[in-house]
Write a protein that holds these residues in place. Structure first.
Motif, mmCIF file in Angstrom:
data_model
loop_
_atom_site.group_PDB
_atom_site.id
_atom_site.type_symbol
_atom_site.label_atom_id
_atom_site.label_comp_id
_atom_site.label_asym_id
_atom_site.label_seq_id
_atom_site.Cartn_x
_atom_site.Cartn_y
_atom_site.Cartn_z
ATOM 1 N N PHE A 14 0.875 -1.180 0.000
ATOM 2 C CA PHE A 14 0.000 0.000 0.000
ATOM 3 C C PHE A 14 0.905 1.221 0.000
ATOM 4 O O PHE A 14 1.710 1.405 0.919
ATOM 5 N N ILE A 15 0.813 2.046 -1.034
ATOM 6 C CA ILE A 15 1.665 3.235 -1.117
ATOM 7 C C ILE A 15 0.819 4.480 -1.345
ATOM 8 O O ILE A 15 -0.235 4.432 -1.983
ATOM 9 N N ASP A 16 1.298 5.569 -0.806
ATOM 10 C CA ASP A 16 0.540 6.809 -0.764
ATOM 11 C C ASP A 16 1.435 7.963 -1.193
ATOM 12 O O ASP A 16 2.626 7.980 -0.872
ATOM 13 N N ILE A 17 0.872 8.921 -1.923
ATOM 14 C CA ILE A 17 1.626 10.103 -2.334
ATOM 15 C C ILE A 17 1.635 11.111 -1.187
ATOM 16 O O ILE A 17 0.575 11.529 -0.709
ATOM 17 N N LEU A 36 0.266 13.273 -14.328
ATOM 18 C CA LEU A 36 0.825 11.946 -14.121
ATOM 19 C C LEU A 36 -0.171 11.054 -13.395
ATOM 20 O O LEU A 36 -0.331 9.873 -13.738
ATOM 21 N N LEU A 37 -0.872 11.612 -12.416
ATOM 22 C CA LEU A 37 -1.849 10.835 -11.660
ATOM 23 C C LEU A 37 -2.958 10.324 -12.575
ATOM 24 O O LEU A 37 -3.407 9.175 -12.449
ATOM 25 N N ILE A 38 -3.376 11.157 -13.514
ATOM 26 C CA ILE A 38 -4.411 10.752 -14.463
ATOM 27 C C ILE A 38 -3.912 9.628 -15.368
ATOM 28 O O ILE A 38 -4.684 8.749 -15.765
ATOM 29 N N SER A 39 -2.622 9.662 -15.687
ATOM 30 C CA SER A 39 -2.061 8.628 -16.560
ATOM 31 C C SER A 39 -1.572 7.407 -15.777
ATOM 32 O O SER A 39 -1.149 6.419 -16.368
ATOM 33 N N LEU A 40 -1.657 7.474 -14.438
ATOM 34 C CA LEU A 40 -1.129 6.395 -13.607
ATOM 35 C C LEU A 40 -1.794 5.038 -13.863
ATOM 36 O O LEU A 40 -1.107 4.006 -13.793
ATOM 37 N N PRO A 41 -3.106 4.983 -14.144
ATOM 38 C CA PRO A 41 -3.692 3.662 -14.454
ATOM 39 C C PRO A 41 -2.983 2.968 -15.617
ATOM 40 O O PRO A 41 -2.766 1.749 -15.574
ATOM 41 N N ASP A 67 -5.036 9.169 -4.199
ATOM 42 C CA ASP A 67 -3.579 9.208 -4.272
ATOM 43 C C ASP A 67 -2.951 7.935 -3.714
ATOM 44 O O ASP A 67 -1.764 7.917 -3.397
ATOM 45 N N SER A 68 -3.734 6.885 -3.602
ATOM 46 C CA SER A 68 -3.235 5.624 -3.046
ATOM 47 C C SER A 68 -3.144 4.556 -4.127
ATOM 48 O O SER A 68 -3.985 4.477 -5.018
ATOM 49 N N ILE A 69 -2.103 3.732 -4.024
ATOM 50 C CA ILE A 69 -1.848 2.660 -4.986
ATOM 51 C C ILE A 69 -1.628 1.373 -4.201
ATOM 52 O O ILE A 69 -0.908 1.361 -3.202
ATOM 53 N N VAL A 70 -2.261 0.305 -4.650
ATOM 54 C CA VAL A 70 -2.046 -1.005 -4.041
ATOM 55 C C VAL A 70 -1.601 -1.977 -5.126
ATOM 56 O O VAL A 70 -2.218 -2.060 -6.186
ATOM 57 N N ILE A 71 -0.520 -2.688 -4.849
ATOM 58 C CA ILE A 71 -0.011 -3.719 -5.742
ATOM 59 C C ILE A 71 0.129 -4.999 -4.923
ATOM 60 O O ILE A 71 0.645 -4.965 -3.801
ATOM 61 N N SER A 72 -0.347 -6.118 -5.471
ATOM 62 C CA SER A 72 -0.236 -7.370 -4.733
ATOM 63 C C SER A 72 0.176 -8.505 -5.654
ATOM 64 O O SER A 72 -0.056 -8.467 -6.866
ATOM 65 N N THR A 73 0.802 -9.513 -5.051
ATOM 66 C CA THR A 73 1.205 -10.732 -5.765
ATOM 67 C C THR A 73 0.919 -11.938 -4.881
ATOM 68 O O THR A 73 0.842 -11.814 -3.651
ATOM 69 N N LEU A 74 0.793 -13.096 -5.499
ATOM 70 C CA LEU A 74 0.635 -14.328 -4.733
ATOM 71 C C LEU A 74 1.887 -14.605 -3.909
ATOM 72 O O LEU A 74 3.003 -14.385 -4.370
ATOM 73 N N VAL A 86 6.655 -7.737 -6.304
ATOM 74 C CA VAL A 86 5.930 -6.622 -5.713
ATOM 75 C C VAL A 86 6.874 -5.467 -5.392
ATOM 76 O O VAL A 86 6.555 -4.289 -5.604
ATOM 77 N N LEU A 87 8.088 -5.783 -4.905
ATOM 78 C CA LEU A 87 9.048 -4.723 -4.604
ATOM 79 C C LEU A 87 9.552 -4.047 -5.883
ATOM 80 O O LEU A 87 9.722 -2.829 -5.930
ATOM 81 N N SER A 88 9.774 -4.827 -6.903
ATOM 82 C CA SER A 88 10.222 -4.272 -8.174
ATOM 83 C C SER A 88 9.166 -3.351 -8.768
ATOM 84 O O SER A 88 9.478 -2.276 -9.285
ATOM 85 N N ALA A 89 7.896 -3.752 -8.681
ATOM 86 C CA ALA A 89 6.810 -2.930 -9.213
ATOM 87 C C ALA A 89 6.663 -1.625 -8.434
ATOM 88 O O ALA A 89 6.446 -0.560 -9.017
ATOM 89 N N VAL A 90 6.794 -1.706 -7.112
ATOM 90 C CA VAL A 90 6.720 -0.499 -6.285
ATOM 91 C C VAL A 90 7.838 0.464 -6.664
ATOM 92 O O VAL A 90 7.629 1.680 -6.792
ATOM 93 N N LYS A 91 9.040 -0.084 -6.867
ATOM 94 C CA LYS A 91 10.163 0.770 -7.249
ATOM 95 C C LYS A 91 9.912 1.440 -8.599
ATOM 96 O O LYS A 91 10.190 2.625 -8.776
ATOM 97 N N THR A 92 9.361 0.693 -9.541
ATOM 98 C CA THR A 92 9.082 1.245 -10.867
ATOM 99 C C THR A 92 8.112 2.422 -10.783
ATOM 100 O O THR A 92 8.343 3.483 -11.363
ATOM 101 N N VAL A 93 7.019 2.242 -10.040
ATOM 102 C CA VAL A 93 6.018 3.298 -9.886
ATOM 103 C C VAL A 93 6.610 4.481 -9.123
ATOM 104 O O VAL A 93 6.397 5.649 -9.490
#
Length: 205
Positions: A14-17, A36-41, A67-74, A86-93
């Motif tokens: 769970f990440i927040d701006i 950028l927020l509009i293009s974030l999806p 302004d919140s983003i959630v990324i999850s993996t099995l 999940v950590l790699s994706a968080v870093k990318t965003v």
């Protein structure tokens, strides 16, 4: 009792701006952030698709709200792929947002979670949110002791030194033990935002 829906153990970030409320109040001065927020999806969808193709079986999913983003993996099967993904994706965003001056704070936890078709609930989500609110405090992603243990099992040798999994996509350049592990953001912004700079929403434990 078997549940009639998938309620699997997942790694949930769970990440927040930070400072979002202040940016909204001065939206004309922060146009780039909101564009950028509009293009974030689109950015999030591309990140999720890329990681699902690179790491088969992780079932990465992402969702956005305000302004919140959630990324999850099995968290089952090839465990190292789920936690790495999940950590790699968080870093990318995070890096993409940093390019526009937006700094993130978050929490990463492991727990039973339902994440499908835009619906998200479960202990993993609750724990990740509580970490972001009560522990992270500065621009970083705080993680639970369970994440620390899984990380060490996946990426550390018998002397508990972090070993590199992929030269093309390192996850975190620095790991620091603070209430488990804090995976810090790049050094040029580390500590740049203190509690007095944050909206005050969740800045106190």
């Amino acid at each position: 009792m078997a549940l009639p829906f998938p309620y699997d153990y997942r790694y949930v970030a769970f990440i927040d701006i930070l400072g979002f409320k202040a940016k909204v109040a001065k939206i004309d001065e922060n146009i780039a952030v909101f564009k950028l927020l509009i293009s974030l999806p689109t950015i999030l969808a591309a990140t999720v698709n890329e990681h699902n193709e690179m790491l088969t079986g992780i079932d990465m999913r992402g969702i956005l709200f305000s302004d919140s983003i959630v990324i999850s993996t099995l968290a089952c099967g090839k465990q190292f792929q789920g936690i790495y993904g999940v950590l790699s994706a968080v870093k990318t965003v995070a890096q993409r947002l940093l390019e526009e001056g937006a700094i993130l704070r978050g929490g990463l936890a492991k727990g039973q979670t339902y994440h499908k078709d835009g619906i998200l609930f479960g202990q993993g989500m609750i724990d990740a949110y509580q970490l972001e609110v009560s522990v992270a405090r500065l621009p970083r992603v705080a993680v639970t002791p369970q994440i620390e243990q899984d990380w060490e099992c996946a990426f550390c040798d018998d002397k508990c030194r972090v070993v590199q999994f992929s030269s093309c996509c390192p996850v975190a350049h620095r790991v620091k033990r603070v209430q488990g592990i804090d995976v810090e953001f790049p050094a040029d912004v580390d500590g740049a935002v203190g509690p007095h700079d944050v909206d005050g929403e969740g800045s106190e434990p």
